[in-house]
Design a protein around this motif. Sequence first.
Motif, PDB file in Angstrom:
ATOM      1  N   TYR A   1       0.873  -1.166   0.000  1.00 55.78           N
ATOM      2  CA  TYR A   1       0.000   0.000   0.000  1.00 55.78           C
ATOM      3  C   TYR A   1       0.912   1.218   0.000  1.00 55.78           C
ATOM      4  O   TYR A   1       1.988   1.200   0.587  1.00 55.78           O
TER       5      TYR A   1
ATOM      6  N   TYR B   1       0.890   5.716   0.273  1.00 56.12           N
ATOM      7  CA  TYR B   1       0.135   6.948   0.497  1.00 56.12           C
ATOM      8  C   TYR B   1       1.100   8.072   0.857  1.00 56.12           C
ATOM      9  O   TYR B   1       2.227   7.828   1.283  1.00 56.12           O
ATOM     10  N   SER B   2       0.663   9.298   0.676  1.00 58.64           N
ATOM     11  CA  SER B   2       1.459  10.462   1.054  1.00 58.64           C
ATOM     12  C   SER B   2       1.233  10.757   2.523  1.00 58.64           C
ATOM     13  O   SER B   2       0.130  10.599   3.041  1.00 58.64           O
TER      14      SER B   2
ATOM     15  N   ARG C   1       6.513   9.784   0.939  1.00 62.53           N
ATOM     16  CA  ARG C   1       5.648   8.758   0.346  1.00 62.53           C
ATOM     17  C   ARG C   1       5.883   7.484   1.142  1.00 62.53           C
ATOM     18  O   ARG C   1       6.977   6.962   1.177  1.00 62.53           O
TER      19      ARG C   1
ATOM     20  N   ASP D   1      -9.619   9.401   7.798  1.00 65.38           N
ATOM     21  CA  ASP D   1     -10.298   9.487   6.506  1.00 65.38           C
ATOM     22  C   ASP D   1      -9.642  10.482   5.556  1.00 65.38           C
ATOM     23  O   ASP D   1     -10.286  10.966   4.620  1.00 65.38           O
ATOM     24  N   THR D   2      -8.362  10.784   5.764  1.00 59.33           N
ATOM     25  CA  THR D   2      -7.745  11.841   4.962  1.00 59.33           C
ATOM     26  C   THR D   2      -6.702  11.354   3.961  1.00 59.33           C
ATOM     27  O   THR D   2      -6.228  12.132   3.156  1.00 59.33           O
ATOM     28  N   ALA D   3      -6.332  10.075   3.983  1.00 55.52           N
ATOM     29  CA  ALA D   3      -5.269   9.589   3.095  1.00 55.52           C
ATOM     30  C   ALA D   3      -5.848   8.867   1.879  1.00 55.52           C
ATOM     31  O   ALA D   3      -6.795   8.080   1.996  1.00 55.52           O
ATOM     32  N   ASP D   4      -5.302   9.163   0.699  1.00 56.30           N
ATOM     33  CA  ASP D   4      -5.617   8.402  -0.502  1.00 56.30           C
ATOM     34  C   ASP D   4      -4.612   7.274  -0.598  1.00 56.30           C
ATOM     35  O   ASP D   4      -3.407   7.505  -0.736  1.00 56.30           O
ATOM     36  N   VAL D   5      -5.098   6.044  -0.513  1.00 52.08           N
ATOM     37  CA  VAL D   5      -4.218   4.875  -0.492  1.00 52.08           C
ATOM     38  C   VAL D   5      -4.267   4.179  -1.840  1.00 52.08           C
ATOM     39  O   VAL D   5      -5.341   3.977  -2.408  1.00 52.08           O
ATOM     40  N   SER D   6      -3.083   3.842  -2.371  1.00 51.50           N
ATOM     41  CA  SER D   6      -2.966   3.094  -3.633  1.00 51.50           C
ATOM     42  C   SER D   6      -2.335   1.738  -3.345  1.00 51.50           C
ATOM     43  O   SER D   6      -1.726   1.547  -2.295  1.00 51.50           O
TER      44      SER D   6
END
Length: 101
Positions: free
Chosen positions: A33, A35-36, A49, A90-95
């Motif tokens: 996973y 995320y920033s 990152r 609920d603030t991180a965009d996870v890839s």
Amino acid sequence: MVGKYVEKIQQPDEKTPADIKPYAVLPKNLHYYTYSGSLTTPPCTEHVRWIVMQEPVIISQESITTLRSLYGHKGLMSEDGNRRPVQRQDTADVSVGELKH
């Protein structure tokens, strides 16, 4: 596996040459996973990152104790391993990704 590298360090801030093979300490499953975020020590304003392996890497309690003894004096490792304030969840965009050899 990680422990044998930690054991080579004798003193805080010591530069110890080590023949570290990064893939030797990673799990067989190379999915991760990402995320920033920021570093885990205040002021928590640096931009980094994060890459978190989906399969955890297990290290011995002895290795954790060694790391704490070497870096705990700088406030870099607390008993729970964290120095940052609690963050909103609920603030991180996870890839998701996969490391390639």
